[in-house]
Design an enzyme around this catalytic site. Sequence first.
Site, PDB file in Angstrom:
ATOM      1  N   ARG A  19      54.395  14.627  36.691  1.00  0.00           N
ATOM      2  CA  ARG A  19      54.567  15.401  35.430  1.00  0.00           C
ATOM      3  C   ARG A  19      53.289  16.044  34.959  1.00  0.00           C
ATOM      4  O   ARG A  19      52.380  15.423  34.913  1.00  0.00           O
ATOM      5  CB  ARG A  19      55.223  14.517  34.186  1.00  0.00           C
ATOM      6  CG  ARG A  19      56.520  14.278  34.470  1.00  0.00           C
ATOM      7  CD  ARG A  19      57.288  13.712  33.298  1.00  0.00           C
ATOM      8  NE  ARG A  19      58.362  12.844  33.524  1.00  0.00           N
ATOM      9  CZ  ARG A  19      59.079  12.013  32.920  1.00  0.00           C
ATOM     10  NH1 ARG A  19      58.659  11.858  31.449  1.00  0.00           N
ATOM     11  NH2 ARG A  19      60.147  11.318  33.259  1.00  0.00           N
ATOM     12  N   SER A 110      62.263  15.279  32.426  1.00  0.00           N
ATOM     13  CA  SER A 110      63.039  14.239  31.784  1.00  0.00           C
ATOM     14  C   SER A 110      63.122  15.031  30.286  1.00  0.00           C
ATOM     15  O   SER A 110      63.574  16.047  29.996  1.00  0.00           O
ATOM     16  CB  SER A 110      62.774  13.014  31.636  1.00  0.00           C
ATOM     17  OG  SER A 110      63.546  12.189  31.004  1.00  0.00           O
ATOM     18  N   HIS A 111      62.760  14.166  29.236  1.00  0.00           N
ATOM     19  CA  HIS A 111      62.849  14.361  27.938  1.00  0.00           C
ATOM     20  C   HIS A 111      61.862  15.278  27.261  1.00  0.00           C
ATOM     21  O   HIS A 111      61.856  15.581  26.066  1.00  0.00           O
ATOM     22  CB  HIS A 111      63.320  13.098  26.989  1.00  0.00           C
ATOM     23  CG  HIS A 111      62.283  12.108  27.327  1.00  0.00           C
ATOM     24  ND1 HIS A 111      62.373  11.445  28.722  1.00  0.00           N
ATOM     25  CD2 HIS A 111      61.440  11.865  26.899  1.00  0.00           C
ATOM     26  CE1 HIS A 111      61.407  10.383  28.576  1.00  0.00           C
ATOM     27  NE2 HIS A 111      60.694  10.951  27.532  1.00  0.00           N
ATOM     28  N   LYS A 123      60.127  15.225  41.253  1.00  0.00           N
ATOM     29  CA  LYS A 123      60.430  13.823  41.532  1.00  0.00           C
ATOM     30  C   LYS A 123      60.781  13.415  43.012  1.00  0.00           C
ATOM     31  O   LYS A 123      61.846  14.396  43.125  1.00  0.00           O
ATOM     32  CB  LYS A 123      61.155  13.014  40.398  1.00  0.00           C
ATOM     33  CG  LYS A 123      61.594  11.654  40.583  1.00  0.00           C
ATOM     34  CD  LYS A 123      62.013  10.795  39.292  1.00  0.00           C
ATOM     35  CE  LYS A 123      63.526  10.884  39.629  1.00  0.00           C
ATOM     36  NZ  LYS A 123      64.253  10.071  38.467  1.00  0.00           N
ATOM     37  N   ASP A 274      69.647  13.870  27.419  1.00  0.00           N
ATOM     38  CA  ASP A 274      68.402  14.391  27.281  1.00  0.00           C
ATOM     39  C   ASP A 274      68.253  15.511  28.419  1.00  0.00           C
ATOM     40  O   ASP A 274      69.162  15.912  28.836  1.00  0.00           O
ATOM     41  CB  ASP A 274      67.080  13.124  27.787  1.00  0.00           C
ATOM     42  CG  ASP A 274      67.299  12.852  29.255  1.00  0.00           C
ATOM     43  OD1 ASP A 274      68.331  12.866  29.780  1.00  0.00           O
ATOM     44  OD2 ASP A 274      66.130  12.443  29.720  1.00  0.00           O
ATOM     45  N   ASP A 276      67.273  15.976  31.407  1.00  0.00           N
ATOM     46  CA  ASP A 276      67.927  15.937  32.787  1.00  0.00           C
ATOM     47  C   ASP A 276      69.146  14.984  32.869  1.00  0.00           C
ATOM     48  O   ASP A 276      69.669  14.967  33.930  1.00  0.00           O
ATOM     49  CB  ASP A 276      66.847  15.526  33.782  1.00  0.00           C
ATOM     50  CG  ASP A 276      66.379  13.803  33.574  1.00  0.00           C
ATOM     51  OD1 ASP A 276      66.243  13.847  32.623  1.00  0.00           O
ATOM     52  OD2 ASP A 276      66.042  13.241  34.303  1.00  0.00           O
ATOM     53  N   ASP A 278      70.008  12.099  32.045  1.00  0.00           N
ATOM     54  CA  ASP A 278      70.072  10.455  32.264  1.00  0.00           C
ATOM     55  C   ASP A 278      69.924   9.578  31.301  1.00  0.00           C
ATOM     56  O   ASP A 278      70.451   8.429  31.018  1.00  0.00           O
ATOM     57  CB  ASP A 278      69.004   9.878  33.537  1.00  0.00           C
ATOM     58  CG  ASP A 278      67.545  10.222  33.233  1.00  0.00           C
ATOM     59  OD1 ASP A 278      67.466  10.912  31.848  1.00  0.00           O
ATOM     60  OD2 ASP A 278      66.704  10.025  33.716  1.00  0.00           O
ATOM     61  N   ARG A 279      69.539  10.032  30.013  1.00  0.00           N
ATOM     62  CA  ARG A 279      69.451   9.470  28.845  1.00  0.00           C
ATOM     63  C   ARG A 279      70.820   9.696  27.955  1.00  0.00           C
ATOM     64  O   ARG A 279      71.350  10.631  28.283  1.00  0.00           O
ATOM     65  CB  ARG A 279      68.178   9.349  27.994  1.00  0.00           C
ATOM     66  CG  ARG A 279      67.024   8.955  28.691  1.00  0.00           C
ATOM     67  CD  ARG A 279      65.880   9.216  27.656  1.00  0.00           C
ATOM     68  NE  ARG A 279      64.622   8.796  28.298  1.00  0.00           N
ATOM     69  CZ  ARG A 279      63.594   8.350  27.727  1.00  0.00           C
ATOM     70  NH1 ARG A 279      63.485   8.440  26.523  1.00  0.00           N
ATOM     71  NH2 ARG A 279      62.578   7.764  28.278  1.00  0.00           N
ATOM     72  N   THR A 341      60.003  -2.640  32.676  1.00  0.00           N
ATOM     73  CA  THR A 341      60.382  -1.378  32.149  1.00  0.00           C
ATOM     74  C   THR A 341      60.208  -0.399  33.571  1.00  0.00           C
ATOM     75  O   THR A 341      59.265  -0.441  33.930  1.00  0.00           O
ATOM     76  CB  THR A 341      59.601  -0.937  31.048  1.00  0.00           C
ATOM     77  OG1 THR A 341      59.723  -1.656  30.031  1.00  0.00           O
ATOM     78  CG2 THR A 341      59.714   0.716  30.685  1.00  0.00           C
ATOM     79  N   GLU A 360      68.618  -0.132  29.315  1.00  0.00           N
ATOM     80  CA  GLU A 360      67.188  -0.174  28.798  1.00  0.00           C
ATOM     81  C   GLU A 360      67.077  -0.033  27.259  1.00  0.00           C
ATOM     82  O   GLU A 360      68.180   0.935  26.778  1.00  0.00           O
ATOM     83  CB  GLU A 360      66.280   0.660  29.477  1.00  0.00           C
ATOM     84  CG  GLU A 360      65.882   0.238  30.953  1.00  0.00           C
ATOM     85  CD  GLU A 360      64.911   1.236  31.222  1.00  0.00           C
ATOM     86  OE1 GLU A 360      63.704   0.665  31.591  1.00  0.00           O
ATOM     87  OE2 GLU A 360      65.131   2.111  31.944  1.00  0.00           O
ATOM     88  N   GLU A 361      66.384  -0.596  26.533  1.00  0.00           N
ATOM     89  CA  GLU A 361      66.205  -0.078  25.109  1.00  0.00           C
ATOM     90  C   GLU A 361      65.836   1.504  24.991  1.00  0.00           C
ATOM     91  O   GLU A 361      66.145   2.215  23.974  1.00  0.00           O
ATOM     92  CB  GLU A 361      65.496  -1.087  24.331  1.00  0.00           C
ATOM     93  CG  GLU A 361      63.912  -0.902  24.893  1.00  0.00           C
ATOM     94  CD  GLU A 361      63.081   0.168  24.992  1.00  0.00           C
ATOM     95  OE1 GLU A 361      63.055   0.911  23.919  1.00  0.00           O
ATOM     96  OE2 GLU A 361      62.209   0.528  26.098  1.00  0.00           O
ATOM     97  N   SER A 362      65.405   2.095  26.023  1.00  0.00           N
ATOM     98  CA  SER A 362      64.910   3.461  25.930  1.00  0.00           C
ATOM     99  C   SER A 362      65.812   4.556  26.258  1.00  0.00           C
ATOM    100  O   SER A 362      65.936   5.312  26.702  1.00  0.00           O
ATOM    101  CB  SER A 362      63.568   3.658  27.106  1.00  0.00           C
ATOM    102  OG  SER A 362      64.002   3.331  28.173  1.00  0.00           O
ATOM    103  N   LYS A 373      69.816   6.035  35.820  1.00  0.00           N
ATOM    104  CA  LYS A 373      70.705   5.918  34.680  1.00  0.00           C
ATOM    105  C   LYS A 373      71.239   7.215  34.483  1.00  0.00           C
ATOM    106  O   LYS A 373      71.161   8.189  35.052  1.00  0.00           O
ATOM    107  CB  LYS A 373      69.914   5.800  33.398  1.00  0.00           C
ATOM    108  CG  LYS A 373      68.528   6.669  33.335  1.00  0.00           C
ATOM    109  CD  LYS A 373      67.735   5.967  31.814  1.00  0.00           C
ATOM    110  CE  LYS A 373      66.556   6.819  31.731  1.00  0.00           C
ATOM    111  NZ  LYS A 373      65.283   6.616  32.669  1.00  0.00           N
ATOM    112  N   ARG A 493      53.700   0.258  22.225  1.00  0.00           N
ATOM    113  CA  ARG A 493      55.025  -0.031  21.886  1.00  0.00           C
ATOM    114  C   ARG A 493      55.127  -1.453  21.383  1.00  0.00           C
ATOM    115  O   ARG A 493      54.735  -2.475  22.072  1.00  0.00           O
ATOM    116  CB  ARG A 493      55.987   0.403  22.966  1.00  0.00           C
ATOM    117  CG  ARG A 493      56.057   1.667  23.726  1.00  0.00           C
ATOM    118  CD  ARG A 493      57.328   1.826  24.057  1.00  0.00           C
ATOM    119  NE  ARG A 493      57.475   3.027  24.914  1.00  0.00           N
ATOM    120  CZ  ARG A 493      57.298   4.381  24.772  1.00  0.00           C
ATOM    121  NH1 ARG A 493      57.161   4.600  23.575  1.00  0.00           N
ATOM    122  NH2 ARG A 493      57.250   5.193  25.521  1.00  0.00           N
TER     123      ARG A 493
END
Length: 540
Positions: A19, A110-111, A123, A274, A276, A278-279, A341, A360-362, A373, A493
């Site tokens: 990225r 991604s986001h 990727k 998001d 792409d 996946d979230r 993670t 995941e929490e994310s 995901k 975090r």
Amino acid sequence: MRVTCSPKDGQKPGTSGLRKKTKVFMSEGYLETFVQSIFDATGGAKGKTYVVGGDGRYFNERAAQVILKMAAANGARRVIVGQYALLSTPAASHLIRLNHADGGIILSASHNPGGLEADFGVKFNTANGGPAPEAMTEAIHARTKVIDEYFIADAADVNLSRIGTQEIGGMEISVIDPVADYAALMENLFDFDAIRAMFARGFRMRFDAMCAVTGPYAREILENRLGAAPGTVVNAEPLPDFGGMHPDPNPTWAHDLMERMFGPEAPDLGAASDGDGDRHMIVGRGIYVAPSDGFAVLAANAHLAPGYRDGLKGVARSMPTSAAVDRVAAALGIGCHETPTGWKFFGNLLDSGRATLCGEESFGAGSDHVREKDGLWAVLLWLNILAERTESVSEILNGHWRRFGRNYYSRHDYEALPSDVAEAVLATLRAKLPELPGQEIAGLTVAAADDFAYADPVDGSVSRGQGLRIVFTDGSRVVLRLSGTGTEGATIRLYLERHVAGPDGLSEEVQTALAPVLEAAETLAGIRSRTGRAGPDVIT
Ligand code: G6P
Ligand code: ZN
């Protein structure tokens, strides 16, 4: 055509590909040297089949044209590319698997925001549809340091608007509908009739695609196939700059959706995805579903969807994700794996049949249907569960807590810290870990403290230094780690968790419920005092 080139600095892939600022990717030879390094480090492209597509951000289509011409010049047999070079990350993962392709190149950051002044990313995914494992990204990086030539066909641009077959220098290019195969997969997994009937009964939903790639997917699946009212999907046109939005589905960035879901006209379900795709984020009428809770609910109810009717083989979560799903796994009598993670750590568990669902929490959840995901998948699983249970999101979540207890959970992010300051906070706490068990910290007694290490049960590889965790005797937990995806300085975090068994105390305000754990965390790590910050930048 052979072009001589020189290595470019900093082409080391991070947690999720390479990225960089868009302008960096657009600078002369930058994209080309990285793509050639992918081919070179993975045994060459000769005779191979690839999937190519991205999230539609600025430079997406130009980059795809370059990759197509490079694949042709490197002797690839075939490239499957989404129309206008669009493919969500989970759809790309599915297409690699469906077509038995040798790999895929996904264009996305991604986001992260998109545009000429924002971010771009590339990727590489392998034949199982999942992100390249660490050994492979290291080999790609090593190649970028010595590369001195790349190959690119001297050909006209491919017509990416026309679905069908074209060719460049003997390489077949299949321009496909980005949505069709993915939508068919979703129809296989979920009871579309039951969901359609629920919409027909007046169920209302708002899906915020945040001007990113899931717009066309969500429109086709939710509105066209499932009969959700036209206009259910908002911000549905993928735009090169995501309409100036920050396409990250959390309460901070999807604030418009949050306001509507807590307003007087709130529909039954709110969801967002998001850049792409996946979230995902789920919001009920007047109730926000924290990702760790959402994942536990999905695990407890997945059997209600046809694709998971035979039950789950096991589940997996990242270490900082709350233990809510552990209680579900225990009740179901299935294995629960705890990984570092990063989605790549789930790959072996999914491939070997040890886990069916991962989360995941994310804001990420997915299953063995692909190796990424999958945001829309999670939303459809929620819809299937809602259709079967005919209860509201709030009733389902509250019922879940009554049955399993509630893992109050929150993540506090301290962003853009000087790296040395952030590292010192962790190093100081790490040094204290061995003497902590038995000590009382702000009224809580430490039961265990360690620096998380993960031994992969399939390939035996060991990943160390994956986060500091302190568990107290009442089951509360503090986790501290540095983000692996940031682009500016370092981000600490801090993850806080406290389990309440119920039946009392299940509906406290989250930050209030976690106040004693936060106090213990501050006593232990002194983040505020050491960084000079008054508080976190983002709370999720
Ligand atoms: C990406 C990865 C996830 C990870 C998330 C946050 O989305 O695919 O697996 O959980 O980033 O990572 P971080 O290192 O920033 O906490
Ligand atoms: Zn993403």
